[in-house]
Scaffold this motif. Structure first.
Motif, PDB file in Angstrom:
ATOM      1  N   THR A 105       0.861  -1.208   0.000  1.00  0.00           N
ATOM      2  CA  THR A 105       0.000   0.000   0.000  1.00  0.00           C
ATOM      3  C   THR A 105       0.882   1.239   0.000  1.00  0.00           C
ATOM      4  N   GLU A 135      -5.587  -2.912   3.227  1.00  0.00           N
ATOM      5  CA  GLU A 135      -5.112  -3.783   4.305  1.00  0.00           C
ATOM      6  C   GLU A 135      -5.848  -3.396   5.593  1.00  0.00           C
ATOM      7  N   GLY A 156      -6.515  -2.643   9.492  1.00  0.00           N
ATOM      8  CA  GLY A 156      -5.647  -2.057  10.508  1.00  0.00           C
ATOM      9  C   GLY A 156      -6.183  -0.727  10.991  1.00  0.00           C
ATOM     10  N   TYR A 166      -5.298   3.264  11.251  1.00  0.00           N
ATOM     11  CA  TYR A 166      -4.512   4.252  10.516  1.00  0.00           C
ATOM     12  C   TYR A 166      -4.778   5.647  11.062  1.00  0.00           C
ATOM     13  N   SER A 215     -10.312   3.160  11.436  1.00  0.00           N
ATOM     14  CA  SER A 215     -10.323   1.698  11.545  1.00  0.00           C
ATOM     15  C   SER A 215     -10.765   1.116  10.209  1.00  0.00           C
ATOM     16  N   CYS A 233     -14.745   0.795   6.754  1.00  0.00           N
ATOM     17  CA  CYS A 233     -13.717   1.829   6.842  1.00  0.00           C
ATOM     18  C   CYS A 233     -14.367   2.973   7.583  1.00  0.00           C
ATOM     19  N   ILE A 253      -5.508   9.056   4.137  1.00  0.00           N
ATOM     20  CA  ILE A 253      -4.796   8.258   5.125  1.00  0.00           C
ATOM     21  C   ILE A 253      -3.294   8.438   4.911  1.00  0.00           C
ATOM     22  N   SER A 312      -0.715   7.154   7.216  1.00  0.00           N
ATOM     23  CA  SER A 312       0.078   5.983   7.575  1.00  0.00           C
ATOM     24  C   SER A 312      -0.684   5.061   8.524  1.00  0.00           C
ATOM     25  N   LYS A 313      -0.070   3.905   8.781  1.00  0.00           N
ATOM     26  CA  LYS A 313      -0.705   2.890   9.640  1.00  0.00           C
ATOM     27  C   LYS A 313      -0.181   2.986  11.067  1.00  0.00           C
ATOM     28  N   ARG A 331      -1.296   0.370  13.635  1.00  0.00           N
ATOM     29  CA  ARG A 331      -1.184  -1.005  14.164  1.00  0.00           C
ATOM     30  C   ARG A 331      -2.166  -1.912  13.428  1.00  0.00           C
ATOM     31  N   GLU A 344      -5.344  -4.638  13.278  1.00  0.00           N
ATOM     32  CA  GLU A 344      -6.593  -4.787  14.023  1.00  0.00           C
ATOM     33  C   GLU A 344      -6.393  -5.900  15.033  1.00  0.00           C
ATOM     34  N   ASP A 386      -4.797   5.196  20.226  1.00  0.00           N
ATOM     35  CA  ASP A 386      -4.706   5.449  18.773  1.00  0.00           C
ATOM     36  C   ASP A 386      -4.974   6.932  18.484  1.00  0.00           C
TER      37      ASP A 386
END
Ligand code: ADP
Ligand code: MG
Length: 163
Positions: free
Chosen positions: A1, A43, A45, A47, A65, A79, A114, A116-117, A119, A121, A137
């Motif tokens: 991604t 993906e 996770g 973000y 999320s 999302c 978005i 960046s990520k 962590r 889920e 978060d």
């Protein structure tokens, strides 16, 4: 991604759990609006990024999320950004109040970029632990987006721009 990941979508209804059970509302986006292939390829996770509501001029930091909310074992992927709003007037005077709820904006078009990520889920063993993780978060989101750089400027601008 590859980041940033930009998307536009109407805000739809979810299970209503965000505000009711967790005290943390999330604006659920719509797979069809985002683009089915793009959405399915995201993906899962947690973000962080920027968000704006079309027709308004504010830009918000957002903790996002993407996935199946494993604590609740959802069957469909969602999302859902939580927009970090300024505390309400009432709240600002109370040091203990972390409430950042806004008026509902169901049906509005939300722009999300978005950055960046944070962590993956994770399933939590209790709702309390889930809330603690989400609060962390949100803190990470605020910290990561506190600096100003060219990417931030461009993405905030895109979130702010009208259709
Ligand atoms: P749902 O399951 O329908 O998404 P939630 O409990 O998650 O219900 O609440 C989400 C709704 O709350 C959003 O669609 C929006 O209209 C409203 N809302 C109010 N404040 C916020 C916020 N700070 N971030 C996201 N949504 C918010
Ligand atoms: Mg929601």
């Amino acid at each position: 991604t590859s980041f940033p990941l930009r998307m536009r979508s109407q805000v739809v209804r979810g299970f209503g759990r965000g505000s009711r059970e967790l005290g943390i509302p999330t604006a659920n986006l719509c797979r069809e609006d985002i683009g089915e292939e793009f959405f399915d390829g995201l993906e899962t996770g947690i973000y962080y990024g920027w968000a704006g509501i079309e027709g308004t001029t504010k830009v918000y930091k957002a903790a996002v999320s993407i996935g199946y909310n494993p604590t609740y074992e959802n069957k469909t992927k969602t999302c859902e950004p939580h927009l970090i709003a300024d505390p309400s007037e009432e709240c600002r005077n109370k040091s203990s109040c972390g409430e950042t709820q806004m008026e509902d904006f169901y049906g509005a078009i939300l722009r999300l970029s978005i950055i960046s990520k944070i962590r993956p889920e994770l399933p939590f063993e209790s709702v309390e632990k889930l809330i603690t993780a989400i609060k962390n978060d949100i803190k990470v989101t605020e910290d990561k987006l506190s600096g100003d750089d060219e990417v931030a400027a461009a993405e905030k601008d895109w979130c702010r721009s009208k259709k």
